[in-house]
Design an enzyme around this catalytic site. Structure first.
Site, PDB file in Angstrom:
ATOM      1  N   VAL A  96       0.648  -1.332  -0.040  1.00  0.00           N
ATOM      2  CA  VAL A  96      -0.063  -0.076  -0.251  1.00  0.00           C
ATOM      3  C   VAL A  96       0.839   1.210   0.193  1.00  0.00           C
ATOM      4  CG1 VAL A  96      -1.655   1.296   1.385  1.00  0.00           C
ATOM      5  CG2 VAL A  96      -1.919  -1.066   0.983  1.00  0.00           C
TER       6      VAL A  96
ATOM      7  N   ILE B   8       3.628 -20.489   5.371  1.00  0.00           N
ATOM      8  CA  ILE B   8       4.675 -21.057   6.543  1.00  0.00           C
ATOM      9  C   ILE B   8       5.430 -22.612   5.972  1.00  0.00           C
ATOM     10  CG2 ILE B   8       3.491 -20.163   8.181  1.00  0.00           C
ATOM     11  CD1 ILE B   8       2.438 -23.305   9.072  1.00  0.00           C
ATOM     12  N   ASP B   9       4.670 -23.076   4.825  1.00  0.00           N
ATOM     13  CA  ASP B   9       5.342 -24.208   4.521  1.00  0.00           C
ATOM     14  C   ASP B   9       6.757 -24.310   3.952  1.00  0.00           C
ATOM     15  OD1 ASP B   9       2.913 -25.079   5.847  1.00  0.00           O
ATOM     16  OD2 ASP B   9       1.957 -25.272   3.457  1.00  0.00           O
TER      17      ASP B   9
ATOM     18  N   ARG C  45      10.372 -39.053  29.657  1.00  0.00           N
ATOM     19  CA  ARG C  45       9.679 -39.355  28.699  1.00  0.00           C
ATOM     20  C   ARG C  45      10.137 -39.100  27.109  1.00  0.00           C
ATOM     21  NH1 ARG C  45       4.343 -36.893  31.796  1.00  0.00           N
ATOM     22  NH2 ARG C  45       3.750 -38.529  32.834  1.00  0.00           N
TER      23      ARG C  45
ATOM     24  N   LYS D  60      19.949 -40.844  27.950  1.00  0.00           N
ATOM     25  CA  LYS D  60      19.353 -39.461  27.554  1.00  0.00           C
ATOM     26  C   LYS D  60      18.139 -39.443  28.451  1.00  0.00           C
ATOM     27  CE  LYS D  60      20.762 -38.090  23.036  1.00  0.00           C
ATOM     28  NZ  LYS D  60      20.407 -37.594  21.785  1.00  0.00           N
TER      29      LYS D  60
END
Ligand code: F6P
Length: 323
Positions: A24, A126-127, A162, A213
């Protein structure tokens, strides 16, 4: 050209507002009258076209999403729809259009340009799957959002020993997942471009567990052939071998709605300024993208329907760094 219009189309991407602002204000600076189209291509068909002034784009550079709105228009995919869109633009005396969007949006832009209505595109998704631009508007913000989530998940994962499966967006492209995996220190990245057997993930996690880990991270691209849900079910079924207790998080649209990073604001501003210059000067049928640290124009023939390959050296690097 004395009258140009701008629209945003497809999935919104952080930085689209910075691009609208720059189109613009640059257009006005070059002496053109600039129109904004609401709701993407659907807005062309429904004639949602209004003049925009410099003040209308004040205070938006730092806002995610798109103030013009966006849509995935089925009507515009038909020849009748495109004729209607062209007629509405011409009815306002508009001579050229700037389309801010990703793959599908630039396919539509080419179709309109082929119909005889001049269009210039701006690479925004975003891809990061658009040929003609090394990086697209919105990727940096989406990646940072994914990474912040991953960092947080690793904290709680460590506390409980986890492993997390984290699904990120990207449609059929593994770019976001790969970058999030590298930057987030993942044990493995599952992307559409590479076949990863679920058994391999069991091995990777059980080896990480044996090495001591405290947590495991697997980043899964939404377009991967085995989706996050099915990988989760599979890993759970082999939890004794895996060692870690497994959890899963799907980040989804959270990645799209963020405040644009400095990188995305600057990228959007530079691409959009260039796009406004191109369309006002009469050049069209090109995508303005970012290549070798510059805004460049690539003809639509080299963009639309052209596959943008992922740099597989990065995938190999991610694998090595996961040790
Ligand atoms: O193209 C951007 C994107 O966010 C993809 O990553 C994702 O697959 C898709 O859009 C989601 O589309 P929608 O917002 O229509 O659900």
């Amino acid at each position: 050209m004395k009258k140009i219009a701008v629209l945003t189309s497809g999935g919104d991407a952080p930085g689209m507002n910075a691009a609208i602002r720059a189109v613009v204000r640059t257009g006005i600076g070059l002496g053109a009258q600039v129109y904004g189209v609401r709701q993407g291509y659907q807005g062309l068909i429904e004639d949602l076209i209004q003049p925009m002034g410099a003040r209308d784009v004040g205070g938006i550079i730092q806002v995610g999403g798109t103030v013009l709105g966006s849509a995935r228009s089925k009507d515009f995919m038909t020849p009748e729809g495109r004729e209607k869109a062209k007629a509405h633009l011409e009815g306002h005396g508009i001579e050229g259009l700037v389309v801010i969007g990703g793959n599908g949006s630039q396919t539509g832009a080419k179709a309109l340009d082929d119909l005889g209505f001049p269009v210039v595109g701006i690479a925004s998704t975003i891809d990061n799957d658009l040929a003609g631009s090394e990086i697209t508007i919105g990727v940096d913000t989406a990646l940072n959002i994914a990474l912040e989530a991953i960092d947080r998940l690793k904290v709680t994962a460590s506390s409980h020993h986890r492993a997390f499966l984290v699904e990120v967006m990207g449609r059929d492209c593994g770019y976001l997942a790969l970058m999030a995996g590298i930057a987030g220190g993942a044990e493995a990245v599952v992307i559409p471009e590479v076949e990863t057997k679920p058994e391999t993930l069991v091995e990777i996690l059980s080896e990480a567990w044996a090495r001591g880990k405290s947590n495991g991270l697997i980043v899964v691209a939404e377009g991967a052939s085995d989706d996050c849900n099915s990988l989760y079910t599979y890993l759970k079924s082999r939890s004794e071998e895996v060692g870690y207790d497994i959890r899963m998080t799907i980040l989804g649209h959270v990645q799209r709605g963020g405040v644009p990073t400095a990188f995305d604001r600057l990228l959007a501003t530079r691409l959009a300024s260039e796009a406004a210059r191109q369309i006002v000067s009469g050049n069209h049928g090109v995508l303005v993208g970012w290549n070798k640290s510059k805004a460049t124009c690539t003809p639509y023939e080299e963009v639309v329907g052209v596959h943008k390959p992922l740099d597989m050296r990065l995938f190999e690097m991610a694998d090595i760094l996961a040790q």
